[in-house]
Design a protein around this motif. Sequence first.
Motif, PDB file in Angstrom:
ATOM      1  N   ALA A  71       0.532  -0.984   0.210  1.00  0.00           N
ATOM      2  CA  ALA A  71      -0.644   0.027  -0.287  1.00  0.00           C
ATOM      3  C   ALA A  71       1.081   1.354   0.136  1.00  0.00           C
ATOM      4  N   GLY A  72       2.378   0.846   0.744  1.00  0.00           N
ATOM      5  CA  GLY A  72       2.805   2.536   1.174  1.00  0.00           C
ATOM      6  C   GLY A  72       3.645   2.543   0.080  1.00  0.00           C
ATOM      7  N   TRP A  73       3.980   1.192  -1.193  1.00  0.00           N
ATOM      8  CA  TRP A  73       4.761   1.399  -2.582  1.00  0.00           C
ATOM      9  C   TRP A  73       3.942   2.184  -3.081  1.00  0.00           C
ATOM     10  N   LEU A  74       2.977   1.608  -3.792  1.00  0.00           N
ATOM     11  CA  LEU A  74       2.024   2.451  -4.145  1.00  0.00           C
ATOM     12  C   LEU A  74       1.540   3.702  -4.596  1.00  0.00           C
ATOM     13  N   THR A  75       1.043   4.075  -3.183  1.00  0.00           N
ATOM     14  CA  THR A  75       0.684   5.309  -3.002  1.00  0.00           C
ATOM     15  C   THR A  75       2.456   6.515  -3.329  1.00  0.00           C
ATOM     16  N   GLU A  76       3.269   6.061  -2.780  1.00  0.00           N
ATOM     17  CA  GLU A  76       4.686   6.283  -2.991  1.00  0.00           C
ATOM     18  C   GLU A  76       4.996   6.798  -4.370  1.00  0.00           C
ATOM     19  N   LEU A 130      11.614  18.663  -2.102  1.00  0.00           N
ATOM     20  CA  LEU A 130      11.133  19.066  -0.782  1.00  0.00           C
ATOM     21  C   LEU A 130       9.785  19.121  -0.224  1.00  0.00           C
ATOM     22  N   LEU A 131       9.038  19.962  -0.934  1.00  0.00           N
ATOM     23  CA  LEU A 131       7.781  20.084  -1.282  1.00  0.00           C
ATOM     24  C   LEU A 131       7.130  18.336  -1.554  1.00  0.00           C
ATOM     25  N   PHE A 132       7.547  17.241  -2.345  1.00  0.00           N
ATOM     26  CA  PHE A 132       6.789  16.791  -2.779  1.00  0.00           C
ATOM     27  C   PHE A 132       6.967  15.173  -0.722  1.00  0.00           C
ATOM     28  N   ALA A 133       7.874  15.345  -0.451  1.00  0.00           N
ATOM     29  CA  ALA A 133       7.662  15.090   0.212  1.00  0.00           C
ATOM     30  C   ALA A 133       6.953  15.474   1.451  1.00  0.00           C
ATOM     31  N   LEU A 134       7.017  16.414   1.996  1.00  0.00           N
ATOM     32  CA  LEU A 134       5.855  16.667   2.914  1.00  0.00           C
ATOM     33  C   LEU A 134       4.464  16.569   2.603  1.00  0.00           C
ATOM     34  N   ASP A 135       4.491  15.917   1.344  1.00  0.00           N
ATOM     35  CA  ASP A 135       2.785  15.415   1.224  1.00  0.00           C
ATOM     36  C   ASP A 135       3.254  13.591   1.130  1.00  0.00           C
ATOM     37  N   SER A 136       3.754  13.264   0.911  1.00  0.00           N
ATOM     38  CA  SER A 136       4.340  11.991   0.686  1.00  0.00           C
ATOM     39  C   SER A 136       4.419  10.937   1.904  1.00  0.00           C
ATOM     40  N   ILE A 137       5.102  12.254   3.029  1.00  0.00           N
ATOM     41  CA  ILE A 137       5.514  10.772   4.439  1.00  0.00           C
ATOM     42  C   ILE A 137       4.510  11.247   4.684  1.00  0.00           C
ATOM     43  N   PRO A 138       3.384  11.946   5.421  1.00  0.00           N
ATOM     44  CA  PRO A 138       2.403  12.068   6.430  1.00  0.00           C
ATOM     45  C   PRO A 138       1.783  11.028   5.470  1.00  0.00           C
ATOM     46  N   ALA A 139       1.731  10.839   4.048  1.00  0.00           N
ATOM     47  CA  ALA A 139       0.556  10.254   3.246  1.00  0.00           C
ATOM     48  C   ALA A 139       0.679   8.455   3.491  1.00  0.00           C
ATOM     49  N   ILE A 140       1.827   8.508   3.850  1.00  0.00           N
ATOM     50  CA  ILE A 140       2.343   7.196   4.069  1.00  0.00           C
ATOM     51  C   ILE A 140       2.436   6.344   5.729  1.00  0.00           C
ATOM     52  N   PHE A 141       2.310   7.228   6.316  1.00  0.00           N
ATOM     53  CA  PHE A 141       2.303   7.012   7.749  1.00  0.00           C
ATOM     54  C   PHE A 141       0.820   6.809   7.983  1.00  0.00           C
ATOM     55  N   LEU A 177      -4.775  11.041  -7.705  1.00  0.00           N
ATOM     56  CA  LEU A 177      -4.231  11.595  -6.353  1.00  0.00           C
ATOM     57  C   LEU A 177      -4.866  12.444  -5.396  1.00  0.00           C
ATOM     58  N   ALA A 178      -5.458  12.754  -5.520  1.00  0.00           N
ATOM     59  CA  ALA A 178      -6.425  13.675  -4.969  1.00  0.00           C
ATOM     60  C   ALA A 178      -7.153  12.597  -3.896  1.00  0.00           C
ATOM     61  N   VAL A 179      -7.587  11.842  -4.446  1.00  0.00           N
ATOM     62  CA  VAL A 179      -8.777  10.851  -4.153  1.00  0.00           C
ATOM     63  C   VAL A 179      -8.191  10.152  -2.836  1.00  0.00           C
ATOM     64  N   ILE A 180      -6.659   9.680  -3.799  1.00  0.00           N
ATOM     65  CA  ILE A 180      -5.839   8.523  -2.441  1.00  0.00           C
ATOM     66  C   ILE A 180      -5.662   9.923  -1.289  1.00  0.00           C
ATOM     67  N   LEU A 181      -5.356  10.548  -1.479  1.00  0.00           N
ATOM     68  CA  LEU A 181      -4.708  11.223  -0.772  1.00  0.00           C
ATOM     69  C   LEU A 181      -5.936  12.050   0.496  1.00  0.00           C
ATOM     70  N   ALA A 182      -7.104  12.108  -0.375  1.00  0.00           N
ATOM     71  CA  ALA A 182      -7.843  12.423   0.922  1.00  0.00           C
ATOM     72  C   ALA A 182      -8.946  10.940   1.626  1.00  0.00           C
ATOM     73  N   PHE A 183      -8.588  10.203   1.103  1.00  0.00           N
ATOM     74  CA  PHE A 183      -9.223   8.894   1.735  1.00  0.00           C
ATOM     75  C   PHE A 183      -8.150   8.267   2.783  1.00  0.00           C
ATOM     76  N   ILE A 184      -6.374   8.704   2.269  1.00  0.00           N
ATOM     77  CA  ILE A 184      -5.911   8.371   4.051  1.00  0.00           C
ATOM     78  C   ILE A 184      -5.483   9.423   4.679  1.00  0.00           C
ATOM     79  N   GLY A 185      -5.930  10.602   4.396  1.00  0.00           N
ATOM     80  CA  GLY A 185      -5.964  11.662   5.318  1.00  0.00           C
ATOM     81  C   GLY A 185      -7.418  11.219   6.366  1.00  0.00           C
ATOM     82  N   VAL A 186      -8.617  11.378   5.866  1.00  0.00           N
ATOM     83  CA  VAL A 186      -9.509  10.861   6.445  1.00  0.00           C
ATOM     84  C   VAL A 186      -9.430   9.615   7.544  1.00  0.00           C
TER      85      VAL A 186
END
Length: 358
Positions: free
Chosen positions: A70-75, A206-217, A258-267
């Motif tokens: 799951a993490g690999w696919l997201t990243e 740097l900007l992309f890391a700010l998105d990717s790290i919270p997503a995989i955590f 990507l928006a759907v995936i990030l929103a899903f993980i955020g929720v």
Amino acid sequence: MELPVWFEVATFVGLTVLLLADLALVVRRPHEPSVKEATAWVVFYVALALAFGVVVLAVTNGQFATEFYAGWLTEYSLSVDNLFVFVIIMARFQVPRKLQQEVLMVGIIIALVLRGVFILLGAAVIERFTWVFYIFGAFLVYTAINLVRNRDEDEDYEENALIRRMRKVLPITKDFHESKIRVTEGGKKYWTPMIVVFLALGTTDLLFALDSIPAIFGLTKEPFIVFTANIFALMGLRQLYFLLGGLLKRLVYLSIGLAVILAFIGVKLIMEALHTNELPFINGGEPIEAVPEIPIWLSLSVILGVLVVATVASLLKTRGQTPDDDERPQVAGGEQQVQTDDSGRTAAATEADEPRRT
């Protein structure tokens, strides 16, 4: 179940050797990979990631293996989105095609270092302050909303304040000097445009890391899984850049996916924060047991399903379309056409690449 120490050490040693070998190959043989070569490398790295997940399953359990996939696919999907910006940066600074492999390799190394730092910081913060999931979740939902709102805007790279300042202060040569960032001309020291390219890639990473790290955590709290998923997502990105080339333009629905995936993980993060709540102003500081937990298998299914739908829908939408010659990035074939002034020099060179003396 905890990951065996010997497995973690062996994995990091193996990945380090692989990355160093890839770097040595780029340094010894700078060139533009053919479609056949790029395809072979991308298939190799994807197969390697899939095989690593099987090894994780054999050594540990299905939970860690599913979290890794799951993490690999997201990243990986976020890394493909990153390629859009890489294409723009290469074209903006007119990086010669034979040097683009080295530039991309440096960009990937910078991304690995930045993500490594963020992973260590994120793991330390999460261990002490579980309420940080509220912040991570809200940030991912906010990012998802922005992706949808800005999906129809023309993508263009805008130099940040640091790069603009460098252009004004540093003496920069007109031309690239292979991959050198510092040269001597007429007895004086000059920087080459490569230093600006590296800085542009670094700030973008740097900007992309700010998105990717919270997503995989939001998918796993195991730092080892987080880091290995990031490494496998970045490996092969250089070859994927040359393989896709102008075809990136056809992935018109990738940002929505990507928006759907990030929103899903955020929720999911916010729900997990509520389930383990410790904030006194929410339910009196007590966990909200009624909030369901989203299992990792469901997360993996949603991520995979969204990526498949977004990719298929994009290819159907753009079926029969090809990038225009004047919009095609350098990696897609053909030299970039630029306007010249009366002296025959390119406008970009006149504006940005002429040596500046301080």
